[in-house]
Design a protein around this motif. Structure first.
Motif, PDB file in Angstrom:
ATOM      1  N   PHE A   1      37.786  44.445  32.212  1.00 23.84           N
ATOM      2  CA  PHE A   1      37.051  44.508  33.473  1.00 23.84           C
ATOM      3  C   PHE A   1      37.095  45.958  33.953  1.00 23.84           C
ATOM      4  CE2 PHE A   1      38.694  40.239  33.009  1.00 23.84           C
ATOM      5  CZ  PHE A   1      37.566  39.467  33.243  1.00 23.84           C
TER       6      PHE A   1
ATOM      7  N   TYR B   1      36.924  40.789  27.775  1.00 19.26           N
ATOM      8  CA  TYR B   1      38.262  40.744  28.380  1.00 19.26           C
ATOM      9  C   TYR B   1      38.680  42.073  29.018  1.00 19.26           C
ATOM     10  CZ  TYR B   1      38.486  36.440  25.732  1.00 19.26           C
ATOM     11  OH  TYR B   1      38.195  35.212  25.229  1.00 19.26           O
TER      12      TYR B   1
ATOM     13  N   ILE C   1      31.796  39.331  37.734  1.00 20.38           N
ATOM     14  CA  ILE C   1      32.728  40.468  37.894  1.00 20.38           C
ATOM     15  C   ILE C   1      32.348  41.587  36.928  1.00 20.38           C
ATOM     16  CG2 ILE C   1      35.132  41.235  37.685  1.00 20.38           C
ATOM     17  CD1 ILE C   1      36.015  38.475  38.634  1.00 20.38           C
TER      18      ILE C   1
ATOM     19  N   ARG D   1      42.367  32.374  24.491  1.00 23.14           N
ATOM     20  CA  ARG D   1      42.541  32.338  25.947  1.00 23.14           C
ATOM     21  C   ARG D   1      41.206  32.652  26.600  1.00 23.14           C
ATOM     22  NH1 ARG D   1      46.040  36.421  24.669  1.00 23.14           N
ATOM     23  NH2 ARG D   1      47.763  35.299  25.669  1.00 23.14           N
ATOM     24  N   GLY D   2      41.173  32.488  27.906  1.00 24.76           N
ATOM     25  CA  GLY D   2      40.027  32.910  28.719  1.00 24.76           C
ATOM     26  C   GLY D   2      38.701  32.356  28.254  1.00 24.76           C
ATOM     27  N   LYS D   3      37.772  33.276  28.015  1.00 25.33           N
ATOM     28  CA  LYS D   3      36.388  32.909  27.734  1.00 25.33           C
ATOM     29  C   LYS D   3      36.264  31.952  26.556  1.00 25.33           C
ATOM     30  CE  LYS D   3      32.722  35.602  26.606  1.00 25.33           C
ATOM     31  NZ  LYS D   3      31.989  36.854  26.467  1.00 25.33           N
ATOM     32  N   LYS D   4      36.969  32.268  25.449  1.00 24.65           N
ATOM     33  CA  LYS D   4      36.872  31.443  24.240  1.00 24.65           C
ATOM     34  C   LYS D   4      37.295  30.005  24.547  1.00 24.65           C
ATOM     35  CE  LYS D   4      37.576  34.538  20.339  1.00 24.65           C
ATOM     36  NZ  LYS D   4      38.536  35.003  19.353  1.00 24.65           N
TER      37      LYS D   4
ATOM     38  N   HIS E   1      35.714  48.940  36.320  1.00 23.50           N
ATOM     39  CA  HIS E   1      34.998  49.180  37.579  1.00 23.50           C
ATOM     40  C   HIS E   1      35.196  50.626  38.008  1.00 23.50           C
ATOM     41  CE1 HIS E   1      33.870  45.029  38.238  1.00 23.50           C
ATOM     42  NE2 HIS E   1      35.043  44.738  37.707  1.00 23.50           N
TER      43      HIS E   1
ATOM     44  N   GLU F   1      42.867  40.925  42.279  1.00 23.73           N
ATOM     45  CA  GLU F   1      43.318  39.587  42.703  1.00 23.73           C
ATOM     46  C   GLU F   1      42.258  38.524  42.460  1.00 23.73           C
ATOM     47  OE1 GLU F   1      44.520  40.513  46.711  1.00 23.73           O
ATOM     48  OE2 GLU F   1      46.609  40.658  46.104  1.00 23.73           O
ATOM     49  N   LYS F   2      41.052  38.945  42.135  1.00 22.59           N
ATOM     50  CA  LYS F   2      39.992  37.981  41.785  1.00 22.59           C
ATOM     51  C   LYS F   2      40.043  37.688  40.286  1.00 22.59           C
ATOM     52  CE  LYS F   2      37.278  35.588  43.984  1.00 22.59           C
ATOM     53  NZ  LYS F   2      37.557  34.890  45.230  1.00 22.59           N
ATOM     54  N   ILE F   3      40.867  38.418  39.585  1.00 16.89           N
ATOM     55  CA  ILE F   3      40.994  38.212  38.135  1.00 16.89           C
ATOM     56  C   ILE F   3      42.358  37.600  37.821  1.00 16.89           C
ATOM     57  CG2 ILE F   3      41.052  39.395  35.897  1.00 16.89           C
ATOM     58  CD1 ILE F   3      39.106  41.489  37.338  1.00 16.89           C
ATOM     59  N   PHE F   4      43.409  38.190  38.380  1.00 16.39           N
ATOM     60  CA  PHE F   4      44.765  37.676  38.133  1.00 16.39           C
ATOM     61  C   PHE F   4      45.241  36.875  39.342  1.00 16.39           C
ATOM     62  CE2 PHE F   4      45.271  41.749  35.507  1.00 16.39           C
ATOM     63  CZ  PHE F   4      44.860  41.106  34.350  1.00 16.39           C
ATOM     64  N   SER F   5      45.993  35.807  39.053  1.00 11.06           N
ATOM     65  CA  SER F   5      46.424  34.967  40.176  1.00 11.06           C
ATOM     66  C   SER F   5      47.738  35.439  40.788  1.00 11.06           C
ATOM     67  CB  SER F   5      46.556  33.520  39.739  1.00 11.06           C
ATOM     68  OG  SER F   5      47.529  33.409  38.734  1.00 11.06           O
TER      69      SER F   5
ATOM     70  N   TYR G   1      33.296  35.284  35.604  1.00 10.90           N
ATOM     71  CA  TYR G   1      33.588  36.327  34.611  1.00 10.90           C
ATOM     72  C   TYR G   1      32.384  37.270  34.491  1.00 10.90           C
ATOM     73  CZ  TYR G   1      34.667  38.298  29.953  1.00 10.90           C
ATOM     74  OH  TYR G   1      34.921  39.134  28.895  1.00 10.90           O
TER      75      TYR G   1
ATOM     76  N   LEU H   1      34.957  31.501  45.043  1.00 11.66           N
ATOM     77  CA  LEU H   1      35.724  30.851  43.976  1.00 11.66           C
ATOM     78  C   LEU H   1      37.139  31.417  43.893  1.00 11.66           C
ATOM     79  CD1 LEU H   1      33.285  30.457  40.940  1.00 11.66           C
ATOM     80  CD2 LEU H   1      33.920  28.788  42.671  1.00 11.66           C
ATOM     81  N   PRO H   2      38.078  30.606  43.400  1.00 11.81           N
ATOM     82  CA  PRO H   2      39.413  31.167  43.140  1.00 11.81           C
ATOM     83  C   PRO H   2      39.352  32.159  41.979  1.00 11.81           C
ATOM     84  CG  PRO H   2      39.283  28.888  42.396  1.00 11.81           C
ATOM     85  CD  PRO H   2      37.994  29.177  43.089  1.00 11.81           C
ATOM     86  N   ASN H   3      40.454  32.839  41.690  1.00 12.74           N
ATOM     87  CA  ASN H   3      40.389  33.882  40.662  1.00 12.74           C
ATOM     88  C   ASN H   3      40.289  33.309  39.238  1.00 12.74           C
ATOM     89  OD1 ASN H   3      43.141  33.537  39.627  1.00 12.74           O
ATOM     90  ND2 ASN H   3      43.723  34.266  41.664  1.00 12.74           N
ATOM     91  N   LEU H   4      39.980  34.178  38.301  1.00 12.17           N
ATOM     92  CA  LEU H   4      39.714  33.738  36.920  1.00 12.17           C
ATOM     93  C   LEU H   4      40.906  33.010  36.310  1.00 12.17           C
ATOM     94  CD1 LEU H   4      37.783  36.772  35.365  1.00 12.17           C
ATOM     95  CD2 LEU H   4      36.893  34.507  35.866  1.00 12.17           C
ATOM     96  N   GLU H   5      42.099  33.518  36.541  1.00 17.92           N
ATOM     97  CA  GLU H   5      43.287  32.876  35.944  1.00 17.92           C
ATOM     98  C   GLU H   5      43.457  31.456  36.447  1.00 17.92           C
ATOM     99  OE1 GLU H   5      46.455  36.265  34.484  1.00 17.92           O
ATOM    100  OE2 GLU H   5      46.873  35.212  36.333  1.00 17.92           O
ATOM    101  N   VAL H   6      43.194  31.262  37.734  1.00 13.92           N
ATOM    102  CA  VAL H   6      43.325  29.911  38.310  1.00 13.92           C
ATOM    103  C   VAL H   6      42.269  28.990  37.702  1.00 13.92           C
ATOM    104  CG1 VAL H   6      42.977  28.590  40.437  1.00 13.92           C
ATOM    105  CG2 VAL H   6      44.454  30.578  40.457  1.00 13.92           C
TER     106      VAL H   6
ATOM    107  N   PHE I   1      31.626  35.169  43.853  1.00 20.28           N
ATOM    108  CA  PHE I   1      32.784  36.066  43.853  1.00 20.28           C
ATOM    109  C   PHE I   1      33.672  35.811  45.072  1.00 20.28           C
ATOM    110  CE2 PHE I   1      34.786  40.059  45.163  1.00 20.28           C
ATOM    111  CZ  PHE I   1      35.488  40.393  44.020  1.00 20.28           C
TER     112      PHE I   1
ATOM    113  N   ARG J   1      43.281  28.066  34.296  1.00 19.84           N
ATOM    114  CA  ARG J   1      44.396  27.125  34.310  1.00 19.84           C
ATOM    115  C   ARG J   1      43.919  25.724  34.686  1.00 19.84           C
ATOM    116  NH1 ARG J   1      48.141  29.270  38.331  1.00 19.84           N
ATOM    117  NH2 ARG J   1      47.837  31.211  37.231  1.00 19.84           N
TER     118      ARG J   1
END
Lengths: 426, 274
Positions: free
Chosen positions: A294, A292, B160, B241-244, A296, A172-176, B157, B172-177, B169, B180
């Motif tokens: 993750f 991309y 994690i 997407r993401g990092k790039k 763990h 949930e810290k990666i996907f919203s 990123y 902050l809100p999650n990576l997708e947010v 960690f 966005r």
């Protein structure tokens, strides 16, 4: 107060002894009947994998914690359990202990809110079996309020404290939004099953399970409304999943770096989460180097668990403060159930009404009759209150077992004397 | 009125600093009771800032957009206001200190060097210029916020990936947010910059007949516009997407800053009004 509590728990007894006296749901009701037959008029039975607790108000002042212990051991005979495996509480300490349990600070996993639910369920059973009397009812209410306050006013239940839950929280810290994601759980043993349940509870969009024994996977899939893929084919399908949790007993690596690289390519670099909660590991740790991805394993998830446990421990003083406040409130209420102040409050209440009515209506009477009006109304009030006063004094003198408290409590509730006094104070 | 403007000019950096302290304290402690307090601080600061801009516009007979230090104060309020909206709409609160530090810096520089400018060049008294500057500032505010969210994305990123589960960690809100928020801010910034460029193209030949297409500000802005256009197109087409994407956003912001510094302080450009 004649409340007695006994507790056999993770601090006093090893798991085999706790198991020996564990009362399953279908055993609790017969045990309550057994307790009623043995002079316990109201109470609460709480039994979980980590604790079995009996709270009760006996009919007689002679009953003590030894009687409670023997009741339990007669119902669930176990030779190895002795008195030293029990913690015993009486009166205020018993209530305090119940508050400790309800808030989760007495749990093996501090702040475990599962126990709060179990306490509520126990209250429910006590009510259904008419084992919850007037006083116990108030104790239940206070315990539930204390538990709720602990959850809402402190961080005692925040953060994952088990590895499988930490894995889900990390996703949930990666996907919203997990409802738009798909997950694969490899291995449907105990750990895999818990992880799959957590994912399902958090609303995962698409859950698939796989296991070397297909039947086990199908059983779990049925429970969680998940899909099943054959164990021999899952490697070719990993690109379809955003989250992969692996918890098998396999001695070899099941998913290697190249598998993940190929999957990521097929997914156009859409992020993938790989949670390896198996020992030995199922997924090649080298996958963590891929962008991309993750990855763990147990070590990293344990870091989260330890941090959260430390944080929860630091919240204990705040919870203890809430417990003290609620205990104080409860005790104030309980003390108001003494006969003498209750009789006085009751008489004051009636006198107040009489006085107001006389003042309001006395002009309707001739001046010479007004004094008579005062005397007659006072006489009526005295006659109405004569029998209740005698009964309350009698109950208070005779047993002290809580009968008078119950009667006084009901009278106070009926006439709203508590709230009246409180609002006057405000 | 002038003394009032001078007083608010001194107070504003202090208010931004106080707001930053409250946000930062909340970031460290994460106490539930501070959630609304910090928002009130930001609101009061924004309100004071708005009064300041209105007073300046009335007192000096022009909106504060005619030189770099006037523009900095506008940039400070647009960034804080944009963040205030983001916080209200998204209820994402852990990113505040990283955004609010920027208005503090911009306002501090502005407060130190801004002058009581009553006489402005005639060329700067144009309605088109007003729209051009406001949309350009909105554009740069969007890019700034996008870059901050992009930066936070990269930090989270990395944390994690490296199993660092500390404050970043937890707060902050999650990576997708974060991705966005960075993308949406960039898109809003891109639209605003596009408007600014179009108006600039219309207004420029009228105001400066001798301008050059090789002017550093024009080249810089075009480069920034191209970078964001490329990034947004890649995202829409599902290629990046993401990092790039967030690295591209941060690069765009750096190019925008360099372009501003070059055109305003170092190179001879028609944009150097100060």
């Amino acid at each position: 107060m004649n409340l007695i509590a006994i507790s056999i728990n993770h601090r006093t007894a090893p798991v085999d002894l706790r198991e020996a006296v564990y009362l399953k749901e279908d055993e609790i009701r017969p045990f309550i009947n057994f307790a009623k037959e043995n002079q316990i008029k109201e109470g609460l039975i709480l039994s979980t994998c980590n604790r079995t607790e009996i709270f009760g108000i006996p009919n007689s002042n002679e009953t003590n914690h030894e009687k409670f212990q023997s009741l339990l051991l007669n119902f669930k005979p176990s030779q190895n359990i002795t008195e030293q495996h029990f913690q015993n509480y009486v009166s205020r300490d018993a209530i305090k202990h119940l508050f400790f349990v309800a808030t989760g600070i007495d749990s093996l996993l501090i702040g475990d809110n599962q126990v709060f639910k179990q306490v509520k369920d126990s209250f429910q059973i006590a009510e259904e079996t008419e084992f919850a009397g007037y006083i116990m009812h108030r104790i239940f209410d206070a315990a539930i309020r204390t538990g709720k306050r602990a959850i809402s006013e402190t961080s005692i239940s925040e953060g994952a404290v088990t590895v499988s839950y930490a894995a889900v929280q990390l996703t949930e810290k990666i996907f919203s939004n997990l409802s738009k994601k798909s997950a694969l759980v490899i291995g449907t043993g105990e750990t895999g099953e818990i992880a799959a349940k957590h994912l399902s509870e958090r609303g995962i969009g698409n859950l698939t399970v796989t296991n070397r024994t297909q039947e086990k996977a199908e059983n779990l899939a049925q429970k969680l409304n998940a899909k099943v893929i054959p164990f021999t084919e899952f490697r070719e399908s990993i690109h379809k999943f955003d989250i992969i949790i692996s918890a098998t007993a396999s001695p070899e690596i099941l998913v290697n770096k190249n598998d993940v690289k190929a999957a990521l390519k097929k997914r156009s670099n859409n992020p993938m989460i790989l949670m390896d909660i198996a020992i030995p590991r199922d997924i090649d740790p080298e996958t963590k180097k891929i962008d991309y991805v993750f990855y763990h394993d147990l070590d990293s998830l344990n870091i989260i668990v330890e941090q959260n446990l430390t944080k929860r421990k630091s919240e204990i003083p705040k919870v203890e403060k809430i417990i003290e406040e609620e205990l104080e409130n409860f005790w104030e209420w309980y003390n108001s159930l003494q006969a003498a102040p209750a009789i006085k409050d009751l008489r004051d209440f009636f006198e107040d009404i009489r006085n107001k009515e006389v003042e309001k209506n006395k002009n309707k009477f001739a001046t010479e009759d007004q004094e008579k009006l005062d005397i007659v109304t006072k006489r009526i009030i005295n006659k109405i209150l004569h029998h209740p006063t005698i009964e309350l004094r009698k109950a208070d003198d005779s047993t002290g077992s809580g009968d008078s408290a119950t009667k006084i409590g009901i009278i106070r509730d009926l006439f709203g004397i508590n709230s009246r006094k409180k609002s006057e104070k405000d | 009125m002038i003394s009032g403007i001078h007083t608010i000019n001194i107070l504003l950096p202090l208010f931004y600093f106080l707001t930053l302290v409250v946000y930062f304290y909340d970031f460290l402690k994460g106490e539930k009771k501070l959630v609304n307090v910090k928002r009130v601080f930001l609101f009061i600061t924004l309100f004071l800032h708005l009064i300041y801009i209105v007073l300046r516009t009335i007192a000096f007979d022009h909106p504060p957009i005619t030189n770099v230090f006037e523009i900095f104060t506008i940039l400070a309020i647009t960034i804080s206001f944009s963040y205030f909206l983001v916080e209200l709409v998204s209820d994402i609160r852990g990113t505040g200190p990283f955004i609010i530090i920027l208005p503090l810096i911009f306002q501090l520089i502005s407060s130190l060097f801004i002058q009581d400018l009553t006489v402005v060049k005639e060329v700067l008294r144009s309605n088109l210029l007003g729209i051009h500057v406001i949309s350009a500032l909105l554009g740069y505010s969007g890019f700034t916020i996008s870059a901050v969210y992009g930066f936070l994305y990269l930090v989270l990123y990395k944390d994690i990936k490296l199993n660092k589960f500390g404050l970043i960690f937890n707060r902050l809100p999650n990576l997708e947010v974060l991705e966005r928020l960075s993308l949406y801010s960039a898109v809003i910034g891109f639209i605003a910059l596009t408007i600014a460029i179009i108006i600039g193209i219309i207004w420029l030949p009228i105001a400066f007949p001798s301008f050059s297409y090789l002017d550093p500000k024009l080249v810089g802005s075009t480069l920034v516009w191209l970078l964001y256009a490329g990034g947004i197109t890649s995202k829409v087409m599902g290629k990046w997407r993401g990092k790039k994407l967030v690295i591209l956003s941060i690069s765009g912001f750096i190019v925008a800053i360099i372009s501003t510094i070059l055109s305003n302080f170092l190179a001879q450009s028609f944009h150097s009004f100060y």
